[in-house]
Design a protein around this motif. Structure first.
Motif, PDB file in Angstrom:
ATOM      1  N   TRP A 194      76.962  35.317  35.958  1.00 22.61           N
ATOM      2  CA  TRP A 194      76.995  36.761  36.031  1.00 22.61           C
ATOM      3  C   TRP A 194      75.806  37.388  35.300  1.00 22.61           C
ATOM      4  O   TRP A 194      75.225  36.801  34.401  1.00 22.61           O
ATOM      5  N   ASP A 195      75.514  38.604  35.713  1.00 21.11           N
ATOM      6  CA  ASP A 195      74.618  39.462  34.944  1.00 21.11           C
ATOM      7  C   ASP A 195      75.539  40.240  33.993  1.00 21.11           C
ATOM      8  O   ASP A 195      76.406  40.975  34.442  1.00 21.11           O
ATOM      9  N   SER A 196      75.391  40.055  32.700  1.00 19.89           N
ATOM     10  CA  SER A 196      76.319  40.688  31.755  1.00 19.89           C
ATOM     11  C   SER A 196      75.568  41.475  30.694  1.00 19.89           C
ATOM     12  O   SER A 196      74.459  41.096  30.292  1.00 19.89           O
ATOM     13  N   LYS A 197      76.194  42.544  30.262  1.00 22.95           N
ATOM     14  CA  LYS A 197      75.644  43.378  29.198  1.00 22.95           C
ATOM     15  C   LYS A 197      76.732  43.587  28.151  1.00 22.95           C
ATOM     16  O   LYS A 197      77.788  44.150  28.457  1.00 22.95           O
ATOM     17  N   LEU A 198      76.481  43.148  26.934  1.00 19.31           N
ATOM     18  CA  LEU A 198      77.443  43.334  25.853  1.00 19.31           C
ATOM     19  C   LEU A 198      77.448  44.800  25.434  1.00 19.31           C
ATOM     20  O   LEU A 198      76.413  45.358  25.070  1.00 19.31           O
ATOM     21  N   LEU A 199      78.617  45.432  25.498  1.00 19.15           N
ATOM     22  CA  LEU A 199      78.737  46.848  25.175  1.00 19.15           C
ATOM     23  C   LEU A 199      79.191  47.084  23.737  1.00 19.15           C
ATOM     24  O   LEU A 199      78.872  48.117  23.143  1.00 19.15           O
ATOM     25  N   GLY A 200      79.950  46.165  23.184  1.00 21.91           N
ATOM     26  CA  GLY A 200      80.440  46.318  21.825  1.00 21.91           C
ATOM     27  C   GLY A 200      81.663  45.457  21.604  1.00 21.91           C
ATOM     28  O   GLY A 200      82.021  44.624  22.441  1.00 21.91           O
ATOM     29  N   SER A 201      82.292  45.630  20.468  1.00 15.24           N
ATOM     30  CA  SER A 201      83.443  44.800  20.138  1.00 15.24           C
ATOM     31  C   SER A 201      84.540  45.631  19.490  1.00 15.24           C
ATOM     32  O   SER A 201      84.287  46.659  18.851  1.00 15.24           O
ATOM     33  N   GLU A 202      85.780  45.161  19.680  1.00 15.98           N
ATOM     34  CA  GLU A 202      86.965  45.817  19.123  1.00 15.98           C
ATOM     35  C   GLU A 202      87.550  44.965  18.003  1.00 15.98           C
ATOM     36  O   GLU A 202      87.580  43.742  18.101  1.00 15.98           O
ATOM     37  N   LYS A 203      88.047  45.620  16.972  1.00 11.01           N
ATOM     38  CA  LYS A 203      88.770  44.907  15.931  1.00 11.01           C
ATOM     39  C   LYS A 203      90.132  44.454  16.468  1.00 11.01           C
ATOM     40  O   LYS A 203      90.689  45.071  17.365  1.00 11.01           O
ATOM     41  N   ILE A 204      90.635  43.376  15.903  1.00 13.84           N
ATOM     42  CA  ILE A 204      91.962  42.868  16.266  1.00 13.84           C
ATOM     43  C   ILE A 204      92.931  43.164  15.118  1.00 13.84           C
ATOM     44  O   ILE A 204      92.593  43.005  13.940  1.00 13.84           O
ATOM     45  N   TYR A 205      94.132  43.614  15.495  1.00 16.62           N
ATOM     46  CA  TYR A 205      95.127  44.014  14.507  1.00 16.62           C
ATOM     47  C   TYR A 205      96.440  43.248  14.685  1.00 16.62           C
ATOM     48  O   TYR A 205      96.787  42.843  15.797  1.00 16.62           O
ATOM     49  N   PHE A 206      97.144  43.102  13.601  1.00 20.62           N
ATOM     50  CA  PHE A 206      98.548  42.705  13.622  1.00 20.62           C
ATOM     51  C   PHE A 206      99.323  44.006  13.792  1.00 20.62           C
ATOM     52  O   PHE A 206      99.260  44.904  12.938  1.00 20.62           O
ATOM     53  N   ILE A 207     100.037  44.146  14.913  1.00 20.18           N
ATOM     54  CA  ILE A 207     100.693  45.405  15.255  1.00 20.18           C
ATOM     55  C   ILE A 207     102.206  45.193  15.286  1.00 20.18           C
ATOM     56  O   ILE A 207     102.704  44.293  15.977  1.00 20.18           O
ATOM     57  N   GLU A 208     102.915  46.006  14.542  1.00 27.59           N
ATOM     58  CA  GLU A 208     104.377  45.929  14.524  1.00 27.59           C
ATOM     59  C   GLU A 208     104.956  47.339  14.500  1.00 27.59           C
ATOM     60  O   GLU A 208     104.245  48.325  14.299  1.00 27.59           O
TER      61      GLU A 208
ATOM     62  N   ILE B 165     111.399  43.698  18.677  1.00 26.87           N
ATOM     63  CA  ILE B 165     111.547  42.336  19.210  1.00 26.87           C
ATOM     64  C   ILE B 165     110.524  41.411  18.564  1.00 26.87           C
ATOM     65  O   ILE B 165     110.775  40.214  18.376  1.00 26.87           O
ATOM     66  N   GLY B 166     109.380  41.951  18.219  1.00 30.48           N
ATOM     67  CA  GLY B 166     108.375  41.145  17.538  1.00 30.48           C
ATOM     68  C   GLY B 166     107.047  41.858  17.446  1.00 30.48           C
ATOM     69  O   GLY B 166     106.803  42.838  18.158  1.00 30.48           O
ATOM     70  N   PRO B 167     106.170  41.377  16.564  1.00 29.98           N
ATOM     71  CA  PRO B 167     104.820  41.933  16.444  1.00 29.98           C
ATOM     72  C   PRO B 167     103.857  41.230  17.397  1.00 29.98           C
ATOM     73  O   PRO B 167     104.203  40.218  18.020  1.00 29.98           O
ATOM     74  N   THR B 168     102.657  41.734  17.477  1.00 36.35           N
ATOM     75  CA  THR B 168     101.630  41.129  18.323  1.00 36.35           C
ATOM     76  C   THR B 168     100.302  41.134  17.606  1.00 36.35           C
ATOM     77  O   THR B 168     100.121  41.781  16.563  1.00 36.35           O
ATOM     78  N   LEU B 169      99.347  40.433  18.164  1.00 33.95           N
ATOM     79  CA  LEU B 169      97.944  40.530  17.776  1.00 33.95           C
ATOM     80  C   LEU B 169      97.207  41.113  18.959  1.00 33.95           C
ATOM     81  O   LEU B 169      97.248  40.561  20.065  1.00 33.95           O
ATOM     82  N   HIS B 170      96.561  42.226  18.744  1.00 33.00           N
ATOM     83  CA  HIS B 170      95.893  42.880  19.871  1.00 33.00           C
ATOM     84  C   HIS B 170      94.803  43.806  19.365  1.00 33.00           C
ATOM     85  O   HIS B 170      94.719  44.102  18.165  1.00 33.00           O
ATOM     86  N   ALA B 171      93.972  44.255  20.315  1.00 32.87           N
ATOM     87  CA  ALA B 171      92.940  45.234  19.987  1.00 32.87           C
ATOM     88  C   ALA B 171      93.579  46.608  19.803  1.00 32.87           C
ATOM     89  O   ALA B 171      94.675  46.875  20.298  1.00 32.87           O
ATOM     90  N   TRP B 172      92.865  47.475  19.123  1.00 27.95           N
ATOM     91  CA  TRP B 172      93.363  48.833  18.880  1.00 27.95           C
ATOM     92  C   TRP B 172      93.635  49.572  20.184  1.00 27.95           C
ATOM     93  O   TRP B 172      94.524  50.428  20.258  1.00 27.95           O
ATOM     94  N   SER B 173      92.892  49.221  21.245  1.00 30.78           N
ATOM     95  CA  SER B 173      93.035  49.922  22.525  1.00 30.78           C
ATOM     96  C   SER B 173      94.399  49.691  23.159  1.00 30.78           C
ATOM     97  O   SER B 173      94.799  50.426  24.058  1.00 30.78           O
ATOM     98  N   ALA B 174      95.147  48.684  22.696  1.00 25.83           N
ATOM     99  CA  ALA B 174      96.473  48.407  23.260  1.00 25.83           C
ATOM    100  C   ALA B 174      97.425  49.570  23.049  1.00 25.83           C
ATOM    101  O   ALA B 174      98.328  49.799  23.856  1.00 25.83           O
ATOM    102  N   ILE B 175      97.239  50.311  21.965  1.00 26.96           N
ATOM    103  CA  ILE B 175      98.139  51.443  21.695  1.00 26.96           C
ATOM    104  C   ILE B 175      97.380  52.756  21.551  1.00 26.96           C
ATOM    105  O   ILE B 175      97.962  53.790  21.218  1.00 26.96           O
ATOM    106  N   ALA B 176      96.064  52.748  21.820  1.00 30.58           N
ATOM    107  CA  ALA B 176      95.231  53.933  21.578  1.00 30.58           C
ATOM    108  C   ALA B 176      95.692  55.147  22.371  1.00 30.58           C
ATOM    109  O   ALA B 176      95.589  56.283  21.900  1.00 30.58           O
ATOM    110  N   SER B 177      96.205  54.937  23.579  1.00 31.04           N
ATOM    111  CA  SER B 177      96.582  56.065  24.437  1.00 31.04           C
ATOM    112  C   SER B 177      98.033  56.509  24.244  1.00 31.04           C
ATOM    113  O   SER B 177      98.471  57.463  24.888  1.00 31.04           O
ATOM    114  N   VAL B 178      98.778  55.824  23.376  1.00 33.01           N
ATOM    115  CA  VAL B 178     100.176  56.197  23.145  1.00 33.01           C
ATOM    116  C   VAL B 178     100.227  57.446  22.272  1.00 33.01           C
ATOM    117  O   VAL B 178      99.653  57.452  21.175  1.00 33.01           O
ATOM    118  N   PRO B 179     100.898  58.510  22.711  1.00 34.40           N
ATOM    119  CA  PRO B 179     100.987  59.724  21.894  1.00 34.40           C
ATOM    120  C   PRO B 179     101.639  59.428  20.540  1.00 34.40           C
ATOM    121  O   PRO B 179     102.612  58.672  20.459  1.00 34.40           O
TER     122      PRO B 179
END
Length: 314
Positions: free
Chosen positions: A158-172, A240-254
């Protein structure tokens, strides 16, 4: 060495003066006065530090340098005119297929659609949301023009362009007892043995997490695998349990800060790359969409996303 930037109108003035052999005739055709045209060409000559026109009572003729300059400028102006024509054609229509992971769609999906509709009102847009593993396959089979992929491996065609990176969080859930007390950051080692809800093995985030755990000779304690983002959010909220995910997983939740507790996992990030098979193969519509995607990521603001341009040099 060019001292100042050359202006497009200066190039057009020069070409017409050479073709007509007269500053006054060129000025009349271009809708300006001879003094203005002469002044602009003189500025252009000063910029390139070379005399391009020989002036006399009978008119103007190009110098030896002027002849070479004239040939190159003609080509440049043809490219400019062609680019304008192509851009107008792209605005008039076309098709583009774009693939986003669910979290990416939450993060930039609407801003991308608004931007594309404003710029290309007749463009047919096919925006697909699915896990990055499927996006990779669809990109390889040419079912997609563009896709945002995570942690792209070297050696891909592929032709790829790195745009940036997201932090990973323990989310509960904020209603649950804090697993790590009042800590804002934890290490990956501190997650050993803690039951987690994670995406399935084919998910790009899961592959990255598995690699991070493996580097420390660890394995995540995965008790549930969920690839549906909405279900994952609800499962966390219900305790039910916590997860490991990027901040964007819940960013749009009011009111997300009133629902979820986020603890940063130090040293673990997820890269976001804009991928296509080859820029040379992209239509003008796809190239326009590519630029729009890049712009959407540039507008992301906050401590959770690090733009590629902001990444410290090693």
């Amino acid at each position: 060495m060019i001292r100042n930037k050359l202006e497009l109108r200066q190039l057009r003035y020069f070409v017409r003066a050479v073709e007509l052999g007269s500053l006054s005739r060129a000025a009349a055709e271009l809708g300006t006065v001879p003094s203005t045209l002469s002044q602009q060409i003189s500025r252009m000559e000063n910029s390139v530090s070379t005399r391009l026109l020989a002036r006399s009572a009978r008119g103007v003729t190009p110098t030896a340098a002027g002849v070479e300059f004239y040939r190159e400028v003609q080509l440049a102006l043809r490219h400019v005119d062609h680019a304008a024509t192509v851009a107008q054609g792209a605005r008039a229509g076309g098709r583009v297929s774009i693939g986003l992971a669910p979290t990416t769609a939450d993060m930039v999906g609407m801003s991308l659609l608004r931007r594309l509709r404003e710029r290309y009102p007749l463009l047919h847009i096919n925006l697909m949301e699915c896990p990055t593993g499927q996006l990779s396959q669809m990109l390889n089979s040419r079912k997609l023009d563009l896709a945002i992929l995570f942690d792209v491996e070297e050696g891909q065609r592929w032709d790829s362009k790195l745009l940036g990176s997201e932090k990973i969080y323990f989310i509960e859930s904020l209603r649950s007892t804090p697993t790590f007390g009042d800590k804002n950051r934890i290490s990956l080692e501190q997650l050993e043995g803690i039951p987690l809800i994670l995406p399935s093995a084919n998910n790009g985030l899961r592959r990255m997490l598995n690699a991070s755990f493996s580097y420390l000779s660890m394995q995540p304690n995965t008790v549930i695998e969920i690839d549906a983002l909405g279900v994952l959010r609800n499962a966390i909220l219900e305790g039910i349990g916590p997860t490991l995910h990027a901040w964007s997983a819940i960013a749009s939740v009011p009111n997300n800060i009133e629902l979820y507790r986020m603890v940063e996992v130090e040293g673990v990030t997820r890269s976001n790359s804009l991928c296509c098979l080859s820029q040379e193969e992209l239509s003008m519509a796809a190239l326009g969409a590519r630029l729009s995607l890049i712009e959407c990521f540039r507008e992301l603001d906050g401590p959770n996303f690090t733009h590629q341009d902001d990444t410290p040099s090693p």
